[in-house]
Design a protein around this motif. Structure first.
Motif, PDB file in Angstrom:
ATOM      1  N   UNK A   1       0.849  -1.188   0.000  1.00 31.73           N
ATOM      2  CA  UNK A   1       0.000   0.000   0.000  1.00 31.73           C
ATOM      3  C   UNK A   1       0.890   1.246   0.000  1.00 31.73           C
ATOM      4  N   UNK A   2       0.597   2.117  -0.921  1.00 33.85           N
ATOM      5  CA  UNK A   2       1.417   3.329  -1.090  1.00 33.85           C
ATOM      6  C   UNK A   2       0.555   4.569  -0.895  1.00 33.85           C
ATOM      7  N   UNK A   3       1.093   5.529  -0.158  1.00 33.22           N
ATOM      8  CA  UNK A   3       0.441   6.828   0.002  1.00 33.22           C
ATOM      9  C   UNK A   3       1.370   7.887  -0.566  1.00 33.22           C
ATOM     10  N   UNK A   4       0.837   8.706  -1.454  1.00 30.71           N
ATOM     11  CA  UNK A   4       1.589   9.831  -2.008  1.00 30.71           C
ATOM     12  C   UNK A   4       0.996  11.124  -1.449  1.00 30.71           C
ATOM     13  N   UNK A   5       1.816  11.859  -0.693  1.00 30.49           N
ATOM     14  CA  UNK A   5       1.375  13.119  -0.097  1.00 30.49           C
ATOM     15  C   UNK A   5       1.966  14.263  -0.922  1.00 30.49           C
ATOM     16  N   UNK A   6       1.093  14.969  -1.630  1.00 33.81           N
ATOM     17  CA  UNK A   6       1.558  16.048  -2.503  1.00 33.81           C
ATOM     18  C   UNK A   6       1.456  15.644  -3.960  1.00 33.81           C
ATOM     19  N   UNK A   7       0.557  16.291  -4.697  1.00 31.26           N
ATOM     20  CA  UNK A   7       0.307  15.894  -6.083  1.00 31.26           C
ATOM     21  C   UNK A   7       0.685  17.044  -7.019  1.00 31.26           C
TER      22      UNK A   7
ATOM     23  N   UNK B   1      12.720  19.767   3.973  1.00 32.16           N
ATOM     24  CA  UNK B   1      12.184  18.455   4.329  1.00 32.16           C
ATOM     25  C   UNK B   1      10.779  18.581   4.896  1.00 32.16           C
ATOM     26  N   UNK B   2       9.915  17.669   4.488  1.00 31.86           N
ATOM     27  CA  UNK B   2       8.564  17.652   5.033  1.00 31.86           C
ATOM     28  C   UNK B   2       8.327  16.464   5.951  1.00 31.86           C
ATOM     29  N   UNK B   3       9.388  15.740   6.259  1.00 32.29           N
ATOM     30  CA  UNK B   3       9.343  14.698   7.279  1.00 32.29           C
ATOM     31  C   UNK B   3      10.194  15.187   8.448  1.00 32.29           C
ATOM     32  N   UNK B   4       9.601  15.289   9.622  1.00 35.55           N
ATOM     33  CA  UNK B   4      10.309  15.821  10.795  1.00 35.55           C
ATOM     34  C   UNK B   4      11.560  14.994  11.093  1.00 35.55           C
ATOM     35  N   UNK B   5      12.662  15.633  11.497  1.00 30.81           N
ATOM     36  CA  UNK B   5      13.924  14.921  11.740  1.00 30.81           C
ATOM     37  C   UNK B   5      13.803  13.788  12.753  1.00 30.81           C
ATOM     38  N   UNK B   6      12.945  13.957  13.797  1.00 35.38           N
ATOM     39  CA  UNK B   6      12.883  12.927  14.842  1.00 35.38           C
ATOM     40  C   UNK B   6      12.165  11.656  14.391  1.00 35.38           C
ATOM     41  N   UNK B   7      11.580  11.657  13.201  1.00 37.06           N
ATOM     42  CA  UNK B   7      10.977  10.428  12.672  1.00 37.06           C
ATOM     43  C   UNK B   7      12.042   9.352  12.500  1.00 37.06           C
TER      44      UNK B   7
ATOM     45  N   UNK C   1       8.521   2.378   4.764  1.00 39.16           N
ATOM     46  CA  UNK C   1       9.549   3.181   4.116  1.00 39.16           C
ATOM     47  C   UNK C   1       8.943   4.538   3.760  1.00 39.16           C
ATOM     48  N   UNK C   2       9.631   5.619   4.143  1.00 39.36           N
ATOM     49  CA  UNK C   2       9.183   6.968   3.803  1.00 39.36           C
ATOM     50  C   UNK C   2      10.245   7.620   2.926  1.00 39.36           C
ATOM     51  N   UNK C   3       9.823   8.111   1.778  1.00 41.07           N
ATOM     52  CA  UNK C   3      10.733   8.799   0.851  1.00 41.07           C
ATOM     53  C   UNK C   3      10.325  10.270   0.809  1.00 41.07           C
ATOM     54  N   UNK C   4      11.211  11.129   1.293  1.00 39.87           N
ATOM     55  CA  UNK C   4      10.929  12.566   1.360  1.00 39.87           C
ATOM     56  C   UNK C   4      11.543  13.251   0.142  1.00 39.87           C
TER      57      UNK C   4
ATOM     58  N   UNK D   1       5.339   8.373   0.197  1.00 39.02           N
ATOM     59  CA  UNK D   1       6.152   9.327  -0.568  1.00 39.02           C
ATOM     60  C   UNK D   1       5.638  10.727  -0.273  1.00 39.02           C
ATOM     61  N   UNK D   2       6.544  11.631   0.091  1.00 37.82           N
ATOM     62  CA  UNK D   2       6.158  12.987   0.482  1.00 37.82           C
ATOM     63  C   UNK D   2       6.744  13.974  -0.520  1.00 37.82           C
ATOM     64  N   UNK D   3       5.884  14.625  -1.273  1.00 40.07           N
ATOM     65  CA  UNK D   3       6.324  15.576  -2.301  1.00 40.07           C
ATOM     66  C   UNK D   3       5.561  16.888  -2.154  1.00 40.07           C
ATOM     67  N   UNK D   4       5.407  17.339  -0.939  1.00 39.90           N
ATOM     68  CA  UNK D   4       4.667  18.570  -0.687  1.00 39.90           C
ATOM     69  C   UNK D   4       5.591  19.778  -0.751  1.00 39.90           C
ATOM     70  N   UNK D   5       5.010  20.930  -0.646  1.00 44.56           N
ATOM     71  CA  UNK D   5       5.778  22.166  -0.717  1.00 44.56           C
ATOM     72  C   UNK D   5       5.542  23.003   0.534  1.00 44.56           C
ATOM     73  N   UNK D   6       5.294  22.344   1.638  1.00 44.18           N
ATOM     74  CA  UNK D   6       5.017  23.060   2.887  1.00 44.18           C
ATOM     75  C   UNK D   6       6.315  23.608   3.487  1.00 44.18           C
TER      76      UNK D   6
END
Length: 440
Positions: free
Chosen positions: A211-217, A305-311, A297-300, A275-280
């Motif tokens: 299962x894949x989630x893409x955040x940011x289109x 970076x949109x994945x917090x460092x402490x992750x 697996x998280x690919x930023x 997968x995180x491809x946002x522009x926040x």
């Protein structure tokens, strides 16, 4: 990946219609020594540092407004996952450093320490290299072309791109297209979006069952998604975007699912790959959302970076960012390296064409003034003749004769006035009119 995001004569403008003649007649040429580029890129900075100096669209617009108030009205900014650069005309490059200092969260002293600054023809060459993918973290990355085009277009829409810059960008984009079509520099893994697919292919062999989630289109997200469907054969992808209609439209066109941004935490809990491809400007994925989640697996793909460092502290979460992603190499890299000399030759050829255009454009101002002077003489003599009591068509011969004599008188007068340069002037006149007279 964007944080906001002519050869000569035969290349049309990408910005707006208009003839070269018109452009040359109404714009005074600038001194190329005042053309600068300042910036940082992946070669001396990590993604975290680059993120501190990334410029989003709102910041970009404000920079352009402030720049114009400071008398800087011919520049554009390229801000991607690999670089933040300002190209434009200024009295000195320090004026661009000041803009970076005023509009980013990073420390300007650090920026200046890590930055490069180039002027004149070196700055022009740098843009050709960037636009051709020779300066990219992934050699031959062709996504940079669209990023340059969008950056320059945005600046032009806000009144900050002049004739020189527009012509240069047109030339760079055309050369980039030639390199793509006539060399193999852009074969294989040539973008961050495709490198993400290679990574998934290597790390997740049974990806069709995941299962894949893409955040940011946005563009990067869409490209990554298309590559996953095409090369990995997976369609178990859920799209999440802050603007829901963007995700809904893309999902409908590709047979995918989408979820509202409010369901982000729930969606990534159940995913195997995110997968995180946002522009926040700040992290979208936080440690608290993943503490009790299944391994994943998280690919930023984002800068900043949109994945917090402490992750990364969570043992069951594997995080890969753009710097790590760019190290993914494939079997075509060596072949792409062999294409670099061909690309350099194409760049040199078209850069010289551009510089020739620039030099000739300076002469065009003088030629236009000469044309105006001759037109003035012509109109004055015609008017004088028409005011005569017995004007006849045959009198045009007399008018022509007087015009020619006035031209000769103008040139002779200049030769007499500048006696020390008289030989040079006469030699030039002789060459221009190809009289065939031997002055020796």
């Amino acid at each position: 990946m964007t944080a906001y995001s002519h050869g000569i004569g035969r290349y049309p403008s990408i910005f707006a219609p208009g003839s070269l003649l018109t452009i040359m007649q109404v714009n005074q040429p600038k001194n190329i020594s005042n053309f600068h580029i300042v910036g940082i890129n992946y070669k001396k900075t990590d993604a975290t540092t680059r993120g501190a100096f990334a410029i989003n669209q709102d910041q970009y617009q404000q920079i352009l407004q402030d720049a114009k108030q400071s008398g800087l009205d011919d520049l554009f900014i390229l801000s991607t996952c690999n670089r933040t650069e300002i190209y434009g005309f200024a009295d000195n490059a320090d004026q661009f450093f000041k803009l970076i200092d005023q509009h980013t969260i990073g420390n300007i002293s650090q920026f200046q320490q890590l930055a490069y600054a180039k002027s004149g023809e070196e700055a022009v060459k740098h843009l050709y290299h960037v636009g051709s993918g020779l300066d990219s973290q992934i050699l031959g990355d062709y996504e940079i072309v669209g990023q340059i085009k969008n950056a320059a277009k945005f600046s032009k829409q806000h009144g900050c791109v002049g004739t020189f810059m527009e012509r240069l960008v047109n030339s760079v984009l055309q050369v980039s297209k030639l390199i793509k079509n006539e060399t193999a520099l852009s074969s294989g893994t040539v973008s961050v979006a495709f490198a993400a697919v290679r990574l998934l292919e290597n790390k997740v062999p049974d990806i069709t069952g995941k299962k894949i989630v893409l955040v940011g289109v946005g563009k990067i997200g869409r490209n990554t998604c298309k590559n996953m469907m095409q090369y990995l054969g997976t369609k178990d992808i859920t799209l999440i975007n802050r603007t829901a209609t963007v995700a809904e439209d893309f999902a409908a066109c590709n047979g995918l699912r989408c979820a509202p941004i409010e369901n982000l935490a729930e969606s990534i809990q159940d995913a195997d790959i995110v997968l995180v491809a946002t522009n926040a400007p700040h992290p979208t994925i936080h440690k608290a959302q993943l503490t009790n989640a299944s391994p994943k697996l998280i690919v930023d793909l984002s800068i900043p970076f949109n994945v917090a460092p402490d992750v990364r502290e969570l043992p069951h979460i594997d995080v890969v960012n753009v710097d790590e992603l760019s190290k993914v190499q494939d079997e075509t890299l060596e072949r792409r390296m062999q294409e670099v000399p061909k690309a350099l030759c194409l760049i040199e050829e078209h850069m010289q064409e551009f510089l020739y255009w620039f030099k000739m454009r300076k002469h065009a101002v003088v030629l236009k003034a000469v044309k105006d002077k001759l037109t003035e003489i012509h109109h004055r003599e015609i008017l004088q003749q028409k005011n005569g009591a017995n004007y006849q068509f045959e009198d045009l011969e007399a008018v022509s004769s007087r015009i020619i004599q006035k031209m000769i008188n103008l040139m002779a007068g200049k030769v007499r006035k500048e006696a020390d340069k008289s030989d040079l002037y006469i030699s030039m006149i002789n060459d221009i009119f190809e009289t065939g007279v031997n002055q020796e």
